[in-house]
Design an enzyme around this catalytic site. Structure first.
Site, PDB file in Angstrom:
ATOM      1  N   HIS A 125      -3.910 -32.560  58.750  1.00 15.38           N
ATOM      2  CA  HIS A 125      -3.800 -31.904  57.441  1.00 15.38           C
ATOM      3  C   HIS A 125      -2.758 -32.550  56.535  1.00 15.38           C
ATOM      4  O   HIS A 125      -2.674 -32.203  55.352  1.00 15.38           O
ATOM      5  CB  HIS A 125      -3.468 -30.420  57.602  1.00 15.38           C
ATOM      6  CG  HIS A 125      -4.542 -29.611  58.268  1.00 15.38           C
ATOM      7  ND1 HIS A 125      -5.835 -29.575  57.797  1.00 15.38           N
ATOM      8  CD2 HIS A 125      -4.522 -28.835  59.387  1.00 15.38           C
ATOM      9  CE1 HIS A 125      -6.567 -28.798  58.584  1.00 15.38           C
ATOM     10  NE2 HIS A 125      -5.798 -28.339  59.559  1.00 15.38           N
ATOM     11  N   ASP A 162     -11.745 -31.703  65.397  1.00 17.05           N
ATOM     12  CA  ASP A 162     -10.983 -30.455  65.228  1.00 17.05           C
ATOM     13  C   ASP A 162     -11.831 -29.489  64.395  1.00 17.05           C
ATOM     14  O   ASP A 162     -12.598 -29.921  63.531  1.00 17.05           O
ATOM     15  CB  ASP A 162      -9.663 -30.768  64.512  1.00 17.05           C
ATOM     16  CG  ASP A 162      -8.726 -29.580  64.447  1.00 17.05           C
ATOM     17  OD1 ASP A 162      -7.780 -29.528  65.256  1.00 17.05           O
ATOM     18  OD2 ASP A 162      -8.942 -28.706  63.580  1.00 17.05           O
ATOM     19  N   ASP A 246      -9.857 -26.708  68.966  1.00 16.30           N
ATOM     20  CA  ASP A 246      -9.958 -25.346  68.456  1.00 16.30           C
ATOM     21  C   ASP A 246     -11.387 -24.946  68.066  1.00 16.30           C
ATOM     22  O   ASP A 246     -11.607 -23.843  67.560  1.00 16.30           O
ATOM     23  CB  ASP A 246      -8.989 -25.113  67.283  1.00 16.30           C
ATOM     24  CG  ASP A 246      -8.896 -26.290  66.340  1.00 16.30           C
ATOM     25  OD1 ASP A 246      -9.716 -27.226  66.457  1.00 16.30           O
ATOM     26  OD2 ASP A 246      -7.999 -26.288  65.468  1.00 16.30           O
TER      27      ASP A 246
HETATM   28 ZN   LIG Z   1      -7.610 -27.260  63.761  1.00 17.49          ZN
END
Ligand SMILES: [Zn+2]
Length: 309
Positions: A125, A162, A246
């Site tokens: 991110h 992810d 995740d």
């Molecule tokens: Zn993530």
């Protein structure tokens, strides 16, 4: 040749507030499973400490200097609603970057078949100019830039499985045709970017948003039908995996429905592309994964497959 596993105790020095999902205990969950005898064949090394100049490969001077300046002498400071720094966070982030750079060096030199970097905080991110979403520096992006600038590679593919879109990696390589960025992610979900229409200036960004509830079978279809052919056609000299776990069905931050073995399957699919295009060269970097049992089991499936190179 063995699989290289890089980590460092500094990953435990990045502290987040009580109840924060991106927590120190994630490292223990990974360490415990990789201590199992079936992982005795791993080549284990401590991650070197990268310098701030490594972070500048992917980030603006303004961002790198701001993160260094924000590093607190004590306590924890908040950079955005999700992102914190403690006195050990800068070193933790620079170990994560150093691991990714060392992994690139080892795999390109033929010292290791492939590599897994098990450190935190995650990185995908973090944008050119901004820390966000638990991430300070973008280690996958730093590794790709290092591979191109210092090791002479022409093309690097980053595959980000992810469950969140890697807005930072997309930002960094938006106008860079030497890096293909492919992301599968739940949508809508944090951070809100990652629509199919976001393709980069050179059509080297491929976003594959998936609805809540997507399971392993549907994921495999997307991987086989779209991800693998696109990465193969790019003819990468190296594949970097932004390996978040995740998308596992147990994860508390998202709503996809993968199982640990699905991560093993995706690993194999990318290994087959790497075998075809770049001598099997894969560097995998830990991103998210917030249910400790799911994280441990998924990392085990991922690393066990890497070891079958
Ligand atoms: Zn993530």
């Amino acid at each position: 040749m063995a699989t290289l596993y890089l980590t460092h105790p500094d990953a435990l020095r990045h502290l987040t507030p009580p109840g924060h999902p991106e927590r120190v205990e994630r490292m223990g969950a990974i360490g415990r499973v990789l201590d199992d005898p079936r992982f005795a064949g791993l080549m284990r090394q401590e991650a070197p400490l990268a310098g701030l100049d490594s972070a500048r490969l992917a980030h603006s001077d303004r961002h790198v200097d701001a993160i260094a300046a924000a590093s607190p002498a004590e306590g924890i400071v908040q950079l955005d609603p999700d992102t914190w720094m403690s006195p050990g966070s800068l070193d933790a982030a620079l170990r994560a970057a150093g691991a990714a750079e060392r992994a690139v060096q080892a795999v390109l030199a033929g010292e290791a078949a492939n590599a897994f970097c098990g450190l935190r905080p995650p990185g995908h991110h973090a944008e050119i100019d901004k820390a966000m979403g638990f991430c300070l520096f973008n280690q996958a992006a730093i590794a790709a830039r290092r591979a191109i600038r210092d090791h002479g590679l022409e093309r690097v593919a980053i595959v980000d499985w992810d469950v969140h879109h890697g807005n930072g990696t997309q930002d960094i390589f938006w106008a860079d045709p030497s890096v293909l960025y492919v992301s599968t992610h739940e949508h809508p979900l944090y951070p809100g970017t990652g629509a199919r229409s976001e393709r980069g200036e050179h059509d080297t960004i491929l976003n594959l948003p998936l609805p809540a509830g997507t399971d392993g079978a549907a994921y495999r279809e997307v991987f086989e039908g779209i991800v693998v052919p696109r990465v193969d056609a790019f003819q990468p000299d190296l594949i970097i995996i932004s390996a978040g776990f995740d998308a596992h069905r147990r994860d508390p931050l998202a709503n996809l429905a993968l199982a640990a073995e699905d991560f093993g399957w995706m690993t194999r699919a990318l290994m087959d592309v790497a075998d075809h295009r770049c001598g099997g060269r894969i560097v995998s970097v830990l991103e998210g994964g917030y249910d400790l049992a799911a994280l441990g089991g998924s990392v085990a499936a991922h690393v066990e497959m890497l070891m079958q190179a």
